[in-house]
Design a protein around this motif. Sequence first.
Motif, PDB file in Angstrom:
ATOM      1  N   GLU A 180       0.825  -1.206   0.000  1.00 38.66           N
ATOM      2  CA  GLU A 180       0.000   0.000   0.000  1.00 38.66           C
ATOM      3  C   GLU A 180       0.858   1.255   0.000  1.00 38.66           C
ATOM      4  OE1 GLU A 180      -3.440   2.118   2.792  1.00 38.66           O
ATOM      5  OE2 GLU A 180      -2.986  -0.019   3.036  1.00 38.66           O
ATOM      6  N   GLY A 181       1.959   1.230   0.754  1.00 42.55           N
ATOM      7  CA  GLY A 181       2.848   2.389   0.798  1.00 42.55           C
ATOM      8  C   GLY A 181       3.460   2.704  -0.554  1.00 42.55           C
ATOM      9  N   VAL A 182       3.884   1.677  -1.295  1.00 44.18           N
ATOM     10  CA  VAL A 182       4.454   1.888  -2.624  1.00 44.18           C
ATOM     11  C   VAL A 182       3.390   2.439  -3.575  1.00 44.18           C
ATOM     12  CG1 VAL A 182       5.497   0.745  -4.621  1.00 44.18           C
ATOM     13  CG2 VAL A 182       6.230   0.140  -2.304  1.00 44.18           C
ATOM     14  N   LEU A 183       2.180   1.911  -3.494  1.00 43.64           N
ATOM     15  CA  LEU A 183       1.105   2.380  -4.375  1.00 43.64           C
ATOM     16  C   LEU A 183       0.731   3.834  -4.065  1.00 43.64           C
ATOM     17  CD1 LEU A 183      -1.250  -0.752  -4.454  1.00 43.64           C
ATOM     18  CD2 LEU A 183       0.548  -0.125  -6.066  1.00 43.64           C
ATOM     19  N   LYS A 184       0.756   4.199  -2.790  1.00 44.03           N
ATOM     20  CA  LYS A 184       0.457   5.579  -2.417  1.00 44.03           C
ATOM     21  C   LYS A 184       1.487   6.548  -2.982  1.00 44.03           C
ATOM     22  CE  LYS A 184      -2.118   5.001   1.911  1.00 44.03           C
ATOM     23  NZ  LYS A 184      -2.067   5.164   3.394  1.00 44.03           N
ATOM     24  N   ASN A 185       2.743   6.145  -2.940  1.00 43.46           N
ATOM     25  CA  ASN A 185       3.807   7.015  -3.448  1.00 43.46           C
ATOM     26  C   ASN A 185       3.682   7.278  -4.938  1.00 43.46           C
ATOM     27  OD1 ASN A 185       4.969   7.202  -0.919  1.00 43.46           O
ATOM     28  ND2 ASN A 185       6.346   5.472  -1.240  1.00 43.46           N
ATOM     29  N   ASP A 186       3.064   6.334  -5.658  1.00 46.91           N
ATOM     30  CA  ASP A 186       2.904   6.533  -7.103  1.00 46.91           C
ATOM     31  C   ASP A 186       1.897   7.635  -7.394  1.00 46.91           C
ATOM     32  OD1 ASP A 186       1.032   5.442  -9.645  1.00 46.91           O
ATOM     33  OD2 ASP A 186       3.201   5.449 -10.003  1.00 46.91           O
ATOM     34  N   GLY A 187       0.821   7.659  -6.625  1.00 47.19           N
ATOM     35  CA  GLY A 187      -0.172   8.724  -6.761  1.00 47.19           C
ATOM     36  C   GLY A 187      -1.173   8.538  -7.883  1.00 47.19           C
ATOM     37  N   GLY A 188      -1.041   7.504  -8.698  1.00 45.19           N
ATOM     38  CA  GLY A 188      -1.959   7.328  -9.822  1.00 45.19           C
ATOM     39  C   GLY A 188      -3.077   6.345  -9.557  1.00 45.19           C
ATOM     40  N   ILE A 189      -3.154   5.809  -8.342  1.00 42.49           N
ATOM     41  CA  ILE A 189      -4.170   4.811  -8.010  1.00 42.49           C
ATOM     42  C   ILE A 189      -5.199   5.450  -7.083  1.00 42.49           C
ATOM     43  CG2 ILE A 189      -4.555   2.576  -6.909  1.00 42.49           C
ATOM     44  CD1 ILE A 189      -1.787   1.766  -7.761  1.00 42.49           C
ATOM     45  N   MET A 200       2.023   0.029 -14.984  1.00 43.30           N
ATOM     46  CA  MET A 200       1.368  -0.558 -13.819  1.00 43.30           C
ATOM     47  C   MET A 200       1.959  -1.919 -13.476  1.00 43.30           C
ATOM     48  SD  MET A 200      -0.594  -0.461 -11.314  1.00 43.30           S
ATOM     49  CE  MET A 200      -1.163   1.201 -11.700  1.00 43.30           C
ATOM     50  N   ALA A 201       2.290  -2.725 -14.496  1.00 44.98           N
ATOM     51  CA  ALA A 201       2.907  -4.020 -14.246  1.00 44.98           C
ATOM     52  C   ALA A 201       4.236  -3.847 -13.519  1.00 44.98           C
ATOM     53  CB  ALA A 201       3.120  -4.772 -15.558  1.00 44.98           C
ATOM     54  N   HIS A 202       5.016  -2.862 -13.919  1.00 43.14           N
ATOM     55  CA  HIS A 202       6.300  -2.593 -13.260  1.00 43.14           C
ATOM     56  C   HIS A 202       6.067  -2.130 -11.824  1.00 43.14           C
ATOM     57  CE1 HIS A 202       9.931  -0.315 -12.186  1.00 43.14           C
ATOM     58  NE2 HIS A 202      10.571  -1.179 -12.970  1.00 43.14           N
ATOM     59  N   LEU A 203       5.049  -1.282 -11.609  1.00 36.44           N
ATOM     60  CA  LEU A 203       4.747  -0.794 -10.265  1.00 36.44           C
ATOM     61  C   LEU A 203       4.330  -1.946  -9.354  1.00 36.44           C
ATOM     62  CD1 LEU A 203       4.350   1.589  -8.304  1.00 36.44           C
ATOM     63  CD2 LEU A 203       1.997   1.780  -9.175  1.00 36.44           C
ATOM     64  N   VAL A 204       3.536  -2.870  -9.871  1.00 40.24           N
ATOM     65  CA  VAL A 204       3.095  -4.011  -9.077  1.00 40.24           C
ATOM     66  C   VAL A 204       4.282  -4.881  -8.683  1.00 40.24           C
ATOM     67  CG1 VAL A 204       1.807  -6.188  -9.183  1.00 40.24           C
ATOM     68  CG2 VAL A 204       0.733  -4.058  -9.942  1.00 40.24           C
ATOM     69  N   ARG A 205       5.187  -5.120  -9.633  1.00 41.29           N
ATOM     70  CA  ARG A 205       6.375  -5.897  -9.314  1.00 41.29           C
ATOM     71  C   ARG A 205       7.227  -5.193  -8.254  1.00 41.29           C
ATOM     72  NH1 ARG A 205       8.154  -9.773 -13.583  1.00 41.29           N
ATOM     73  NH2 ARG A 205      10.271  -9.370 -12.823  1.00 41.29           N
ATOM     74  N   GLU A 206       7.322  -3.890  -8.372  1.00 38.13           N
ATOM     75  CA  GLU A 206       8.082  -3.112  -7.391  1.00 38.13           C
ATOM     76  C   GLU A 206       7.432  -3.184  -6.013  1.00 38.13           C
ATOM     77  OE1 GLU A 206       9.439   1.537  -6.598  1.00 38.13           O
ATOM     78  OE2 GLU A 206       8.604   0.949  -8.539  1.00 38.13           O
ATOM     79  N   ALA A 207       6.100  -3.097  -5.984  1.00 44.07           N
ATOM     80  CA  ALA A 207       5.383  -3.138  -4.717  1.00 44.07           C
ATOM     81  C   ALA A 207       5.535  -4.500  -4.040  1.00 44.07           C
ATOM     82  CB  ALA A 207       3.906  -2.815  -4.939  1.00 44.07           C
ATOM     83  N   PHE A 208       5.420  -5.574  -4.815  1.00 39.73           N
ATOM     84  CA  PHE A 208       5.574  -6.908  -4.248  1.00 39.73           C
ATOM     85  C   PHE A 208       6.994  -7.125  -3.736  1.00 39.73           C
ATOM     86  CE2 PHE A 208       1.438  -8.159  -5.557  1.00 39.73           C
ATOM     87  CZ  PHE A 208       1.175  -9.387  -4.978  1.00 39.73           C
TER      88      PHE A 208
END
Length: 514
Positions: A413-422, A452-460
Motif C-alpha cells: 500500500e505504501g508503494v502504491l500511495k507514493n505513485d499517486g496514480g491509483i 502498472m505491471a512494473h509498479l506491481v512488481r516493485e510493490a511486491f
Amino acid sequence: MRKWWPLAAICLGTFMLLLDVTIVTVALPAMAADLGTTLSDVEWVVDIYALALASLLLGVGSLADRIGRRKVYLVGLIVFTAASVACAVAPNAGVLIGARAVQGLGAAGMFGTTIALLGMHYSGRDRGVAFAVWGATNSVAAAAGPVIGGVLTQYLDWRWIFFVNLPVCLAAVVLTLRSVREAKGRGRQRADVLGMVTFTVASGALTFGLIRAHSDGWTASFTLGLFATAAVALTLFVVVETRHEHPVLDLSLFRRPSFTGIMISALFLQGAAFAYLLFESLWMQSVLGYEPVEAGLYILPMCAAAFLVSALAGRFGPWPPRASIGGGLALIALGSGMQATLSAESSGSSLVAGLVVAGLGVGLVTPSLSAAALATVPPERGGMVGGAVNTFRQLGFALGIAVFGVIFQSRIEGVLKNDGGIPDPHEAAVVLSGGHARSFVAGWPEDGRAEMAHLVREAFASGLNAVLVVAAALGAAASLIVVATVRVPAAGADQQPEAGTIPGGQEPRADAAL
C-alpha cells in the motif's frame, strides 16, 4: 533394525502433519478458482490448520501424560486421516476450512506426543540419532511442502494434496500398533481443562486479531475485541496454571533460563524460517506468472540443505544445543536477510542462495531443539514439554503468517500511495496481496498497463523485502537469546537410563543439566 521401527512410525506421522502446514501454499490460487471464492478466503486453509495445531498442542501433551502417549498418537493419526478425506472431497471453502480445523486437531494429537515417545524409546547415542532423523523429517516436510504441493496441483488436482495423506497415514497406524509401546498414564490426576481452554482462546484470538487487523484495520471494534479477548484469556491462563496441581504448562519452568531460551527459539524458528514462504509463493505465481511446480522447485534447495545438515547431525553429533540452536538460528537470520534484496526485475532465482543458507540453519536447529527441550524436565513430564515446544513452534508459524501479512500488505500500500496514480491504494493493496496481481494489471487501461505491471512488481518486491528483514531480525534475536541462556548438554551427555522402563530405550533422568 527392529529398534528403529518406532522411529519410523513416529516419523511417518510427523512428516504428513508438517507437510500439510506448507503443502497448500502453492495450491491456494487453484483452490480459489475451483471453489469459486477469493484467495483471501482460502488463505484460512493455511491459517486455521496452523492455529488449531498450535492452540491444542499443550493440552494434548498433558492429556497424553495422563492417559497414554501411544493412545493419543494413534487417535490423532486416525482423526488426521479422516479429516484429510473430508478436505479432499470438500464441495466449498467453508467445508474445506472446517475440515482443516479438524485435521489440525488430529495433527495436535500426533505432534504433541512425538518428542515424549522418542524419549521413551531411545537413550544415549541412539537418542541422538533418533532426534537427528526426526529433525531431518521435520525439516524436509516443512520445506518440501511447496514442491510436492506444486507437483500434485499442476499435474493432478489440488485435492490430491490431501488424498496423498491416506496411504502414508495408514502405514503409520500399522507401524504404531506393531512397534510403539505405551507409557503408563497418570489417569488419577485431575485434568487442567480450564488451562487448556484459556490457552486455546488466547492463542486463537490473538492470531485471528492479527489476521483481521490488516483487512479491517487496527482500530476496528472487532479487531480490538479480539485483542482484548486474547489478553483476558492469557491472564486467566496464568492464574489457572499457578494454582492447578497438575497444569498443562508448569510456569515455574520459565524460572530456568535454559527452558525459557528453548521456548523462545521454538517460537521464533517457524516464523523466521517458514512463514514467509507463503508470500514468496504468492509473488512467484501471481506476479511472475510461474506455474505451481516451478514456484515449488525454487524452494527445493532449502529442503535439500535442511535434510543434509540434519543427517550429518545424526552421523557426527550430538552437538551442544547452545551451539547448534544458536548457530542454526543465526544461519536462518542470515538466509532471510540474503533474500531481502528483491527489486522489480528480480526472479525466483534471487531467493535460492538465501533459502539454502536458511535451510542449513533449519537442519541444525530442529533436532537439537527437541532433544534439549526433553532434557529440561523429569521423564514423566515429557508429554508436557513435547507439547510445549511444538506449541511454541506452530504458534510462531501461525503468528508469523498473520504478522507478515500485515507488513506485506502495508508495504504494498505504501508503494502504491507514493505513485499517486491509483484512486484507492488500500483497496488495491488488498486485491494484490490477495493474489490477483495479473487480473489487476489486465484491467488497467492499455496505454498505462506496462507501467502498472512494473509498479506491481516493485510493490511486491518491497513487501517481500520488508517481511524478510523482519524474519531475519527474529532469527538473530532468538540466536542471541539462546547463546545467553541455554546450558543443556548434548543428547545423551550426562544422562543415564533408569531401570524398569521400556527395553532398548529407557527414559533418562532429568538431572541438573541446567
